[in-house]
Design a protein around this motif. Sequence first.
Motif, PDB file in Angstrom:
ATOM      1  N   PRO A  54       0.791  -1.226   0.000  1.00  0.00           N
ATOM      2  CA  PRO A  54       0.000   0.000   0.000  1.00  0.00           C
ATOM      3  C   PRO A  54       0.828   1.283   0.000  1.00  0.00           C
ATOM      4  N   TYR A  55       0.203   2.333  -0.438  1.00  0.00           N
ATOM      5  CA  TYR A  55       0.772   3.683  -0.361  1.00  0.00           C
ATOM      6  C   TYR A  55       0.896   4.066   1.113  1.00  0.00           C
ATOM      7  N   VAL A  56       1.979   4.719   1.446  1.00  0.00           N
ATOM      8  CA  VAL A  56       2.151   5.180   2.830  1.00  0.00           C
ATOM      9  C   VAL A  56       1.960   6.695   2.868  1.00  0.00           C
ATOM     10  N   VAL A  68     -13.783  11.898  -4.529  1.00  0.00           N
ATOM     11  CA  VAL A  68     -13.507  12.060  -3.098  1.00  0.00           C
ATOM     12  C   VAL A  68     -12.001  12.286  -2.913  1.00  0.00           C
ATOM     13  N   GLY A  69     -11.587  13.523  -3.122  1.00  0.00           N
ATOM     14  CA  GLY A  69     -10.164  13.855  -3.172  1.00  0.00           C
ATOM     15  C   GLY A  69      -9.638  13.529  -4.560  1.00  0.00           C
ATOM     16  N   SER A  70      -8.517  14.135  -4.928  1.00  0.00           N
ATOM     17  CA  SER A  70      -8.006  13.805  -6.264  1.00  0.00           C
ATOM     18  C   SER A  70      -7.455  12.386  -6.278  1.00  0.00           C
ATOM     19  N   VAL A 129     -10.174  10.504  -7.820  1.00  0.00           N
ATOM     20  CA  VAL A 129     -10.264  10.816  -9.253  1.00  0.00           C
ATOM     21  C   VAL A 129      -9.138  10.110 -10.010  1.00  0.00           C
ATOM     22  N   LEU A 130      -7.934  10.184  -9.449  1.00  0.00           N
ATOM     23  CA  LEU A 130      -6.777   9.565 -10.115  1.00  0.00           C
ATOM     24  C   LEU A 130      -6.918   8.044 -10.166  1.00  0.00           C
ATOM     25  N   SER A 131      -7.359   7.479  -9.047  1.00  0.00           N
ATOM     26  CA  SER A 131      -7.525   6.038  -9.000  1.00  0.00           C
ATOM     27  C   SER A 131      -8.544   5.575 -10.054  1.00  0.00           C
ATOM     28  N   THR A 174       8.311  11.112  -8.268  1.00  0.00           N
ATOM     29  CA  THR A 174       6.992  11.707  -8.453  1.00  0.00           C
ATOM     30  C   THR A 174       6.080  11.302  -7.311  1.00  0.00           C
ATOM     31  N   TYR A 175       4.790  11.558  -7.472  1.00  0.00           N
ATOM     32  CA  TYR A 175       3.818  11.193  -6.437  1.00  0.00           C
ATOM     33  C   TYR A 175       3.851   9.673  -6.253  1.00  0.00           C
ATOM     34  N   SER A 176       4.121   9.232  -5.034  1.00  0.00           N
ATOM     35  CA  SER A 176       4.394   7.808  -4.831  1.00  0.00           C
ATOM     36  C   SER A 176       3.132   6.938  -4.776  1.00  0.00           C
ATOM     37  N   PHE A 193       1.743  12.592 -15.058  1.00  0.00           N
ATOM     38  CA  PHE A 193       2.756  13.309 -14.263  1.00  0.00           C
ATOM     39  C   PHE A 193       2.086  14.490 -13.583  1.00  0.00           C
ATOM     40  N   PRO A 194       2.609  14.844 -12.404  1.00  0.00           N
ATOM     41  CA  PRO A 194       2.091  16.044 -11.755  1.00  0.00           C
ATOM     42  C   PRO A 194       2.797  17.274 -12.338  1.00  0.00           C
ATOM     43  N   ASN A 195       2.083  18.373 -12.421  1.00  0.00           N
ATOM     44  CA  ASN A 195       2.706  19.629 -12.812  1.00  0.00           C
ATOM     45  C   ASN A 195       2.066  20.767 -12.032  1.00  0.00           C
ATOM     46  N   ASN A 211       5.591  19.204 -10.324  1.00  0.00           N
ATOM     47  CA  ASN A 211       5.840  17.845  -9.854  1.00  0.00           C
ATOM     48  C   ASN A 211       5.949  17.829  -8.320  1.00  0.00           C
ATOM     49  N   ALA A 212       5.619  16.703  -7.745  1.00  0.00           N
ATOM     50  CA  ALA A 212       5.816  16.477  -6.322  1.00  0.00           C
ATOM     51  C   ALA A 212       6.691  15.224  -6.199  1.00  0.00           C
ATOM     52  N   PRO A 213       7.677  15.185  -5.313  1.00  0.00           N
ATOM     53  CA  PRO A 213       7.961  16.197  -4.286  1.00  0.00           C
ATOM     54  C   PRO A 213       8.966  17.268  -4.692  1.00  0.00           C
ATOM     55  N   VAL A 248      -2.602  15.022 -16.438  1.00  0.00           N
ATOM     56  CA  VAL A 248      -1.749  15.993 -15.760  1.00  0.00           C
ATOM     57  C   VAL A 248      -2.355  16.244 -14.387  1.00  0.00           C
ATOM     58  N   ASP A 249      -1.599  15.889 -13.348  1.00  0.00           N
ATOM     59  CA  ASP A 249      -2.052  15.987 -11.954  1.00  0.00           C
ATOM     60  C   ASP A 249      -1.649  17.371 -11.436  1.00  0.00           C
ATOM     61  N   GLU A 250      -2.616  18.260 -11.341  1.00  0.00           N
ATOM     62  CA  GLU A 250      -2.317  19.646 -10.965  1.00  0.00           C
ATOM     63  C   GLU A 250      -2.694  19.947  -9.506  1.00  0.00           C
ATOM     64  N   ALA A 251      -2.338  19.029  -8.619  1.00  0.00           N
ATOM     65  CA  ALA A 251      -2.668  19.214  -7.199  1.00  0.00           C
ATOM     66  C   ALA A 251      -2.125  20.541  -6.656  1.00  0.00           C
ATOM     67  N   TYR A 252      -0.982  21.004  -7.222  1.00  0.00           N
ATOM     68  CA  TYR A 252      -0.318  22.190  -6.649  1.00  0.00           C
ATOM     69  C   TYR A 252      -0.321  23.380  -7.604  1.00  0.00           C
ATOM     70  N   VAL A 253      -1.136  23.356  -8.607  1.00  0.00           N
ATOM     71  CA  VAL A 253      -1.045  24.363  -9.674  1.00  0.00           C
ATOM     72  C   VAL A 253      -1.404  25.774  -9.209  1.00  0.00           C
ATOM     73  N   GLN A 255      -7.394  18.204 -10.473  1.00  0.00           N
ATOM     74  CA  GLN A 255      -7.072  19.174  -9.409  1.00  0.00           C
ATOM     75  C   GLN A 255      -7.755  18.774  -8.094  1.00  0.00           C
ATOM     76  N   THR A 256      -7.434  19.515  -7.043  1.00  0.00           N
ATOM     77  CA  THR A 256      -7.944  19.153  -5.712  1.00  0.00           C
ATOM     78  C   THR A 256      -8.288  20.374  -4.869  1.00  0.00           C
ATOM     79  N   PHE A 257      -9.177  20.190  -3.913  1.00  0.00           N
ATOM     80  CA  PHE A 257      -9.494  21.236  -2.931  1.00  0.00           C
ATOM     81  C   PHE A 257      -8.620  21.095  -1.676  1.00  0.00           C
ATOM     82  N   SER A 258      -7.732  20.095  -1.663  1.00  0.00           N
ATOM     83  CA  SER A 258      -7.021  19.758  -0.426  1.00  0.00           C
ATOM     84  C   SER A 258      -5.925  20.737  -0.050  1.00  0.00           C
ATOM     85  N   LYS A 259      -5.365  21.438  -1.027  1.00  0.00           N
ATOM     86  CA  LYS A 259      -4.215  22.309  -0.732  1.00  0.00           C
ATOM     87  C   LYS A 259      -4.651  23.773  -0.811  1.00  0.00           C
ATOM     88  N   SER A 260      -4.869  24.279  -2.013  1.00  0.00           N
ATOM     89  CA  SER A 260      -5.130  25.709  -2.178  1.00  0.00           C
ATOM     90  C   SER A 260      -6.490  26.121  -1.622  1.00  0.00           C
TER      91      SER A 260
HETATM   92  N1  PMP Z   1      -1.567  14.402  -6.386  1.00  0.00           N
HETATM   93  C1  PMP Z   1      -0.448  14.802  -5.773  1.00  0.00           C
HETATM   94  C2  PMP Z   1       0.747  15.109  -6.611  1.00  0.00           C
HETATM   95  C3  PMP Z   1      -0.416  14.913  -4.372  1.00  0.00           C
HETATM   96  O1  PMP Z   1       0.709  15.284  -3.757  1.00  0.00           O
HETATM   97  C4  PMP Z   1      -1.574  14.620  -3.628  1.00  0.00           C
HETATM   98  C5  PMP Z   1      -1.566  14.773  -2.114  1.00  0.00           C
HETATM   99  N2  PMP Z   1      -1.141  13.638  -1.429  1.00  0.00           N
HETATM  100  C6  PMP Z   1      -2.712  14.186  -4.316  1.00  0.00           C
HETATM  101  C7  PMP Z   1      -2.676  14.105  -5.689  1.00  0.00           C
HETATM  102  C8  PMP Z   1      -3.963  13.766  -3.612  1.00  0.00           C
HETATM  103  O2  PMP Z   1      -4.559  14.730  -2.865  1.00  0.00           O
HETATM  104  P1  PMP Z   1      -6.098  14.648  -2.468  1.00  0.00           P
HETATM  105  O3  PMP Z   1      -6.547  13.224  -2.586  1.00  0.00           O
HETATM  106  O4  PMP Z   1      -6.146  15.155  -1.084  1.00  0.00           O
HETATM  107  O5  PMP Z   1      -6.813  15.525  -3.442  1.00  0.00           O
END
Ligand code: PMP
Length: 350
Positions: free
Chosen positions: A12-14, A82-84, A87-89, A108-110, A148-150, A152-154, A178-183, A204-209
Amino acid sequence: MSWEENVRKVVPYVAGEQPKKEKMIKLNTNECPYPPAPGVARLAAQMDCGSLRLYPDSNTTPLVHALAEYYHVDEDQVFVGVGSDDVLSMAFLTFFNSDKPILFPDVTYSFYDVWADLYRIPYRTCALDADWRIRTEDYLQENGGIIFPNPNAPTGLLEGLDKVEEIVAANPDVVVIVDEAYVDFGGESALPLVEKYENLLVVQTFSKSRAMAGLRIGFCIGNRKLIKYLNDAKFSFNSYTMNYPSQVLGVEAVRDDAYFHETTDKIVATRERMKKELARLGFSFPDSKTNFLFATHESVPAEEIFRALREADIYVRHFDRPRISNYLRITIGTDEQMDTLVAFLKDYLK
Ligand code: PMP
């Protein structure tokens, strides 16, 4: 034969740890240090709990409507999850369905390799260059999809829209995510390209910005055919994914654009100040356009600093992974939190 031979096994993802301490400074999972838009708290206080008796809107209609309006696209181009992560899954399950390997960066995002393993999707990682940049040519090889995230994380690094477009345009036979979690912290979104490329999905996500990690709201925008296929998969999995409070409060967050920009501007200002402060202490880092810095110290190993900070109830993230084990990912907190971090480091590194 044992029943265990037929179990779908996966490593699993940690996720970053979620300590619950009153006095801690939590800079380890890229949350927003400020509260959500004031209207969110107001609405939460007035929420009619009688509505919880009923199933929520399985189409998340009001939220889809608000996002479509905000990003100037049609409602059938928006998918909410329910979170990105959700959506990504769902996007992995829906679009990465080829025998050819999907491609993503080595650093990248692990979660990407975990979903690939879970869904039995073959994958190949492409090494970022020595400056942590994506090499476009890696994404011209045969593949079953690209993500890929853009930024990128981390690493925190932003790739230009030209490079993103080149990769999308060169891969018309697969879906490029394109995973724009931090855009929202200074990035340039690929959203304008979704009209031009029907194989592009922007997540994209509501979790950060938008400071709502606890409500779990993510979304993606793309061509209406992509969105239809995603919905078909989602409704074959679990119709009622997003709960009613998240739907209602999510709409309220989208409405308050002034607060959104005020918050992200504050975080960007703190980030830029921290770049100078940490450089003075002997740290170096890629030029982050996110709400975190990916920092390595000139003489003290990252893991040692990580442990010392943790002892002082300052939580940052350390990844024990190839290429990045001597780096710390430090979320940008409030100015006050960052000043405490800097004061601690000044003393510790003396
Ligand atoms: N994509 C990236 C690149 C992330 O760092 C994160 C945060 N762990 C997510 C997606 C998922 O975030 P969330 O499910 O909270 O939207």
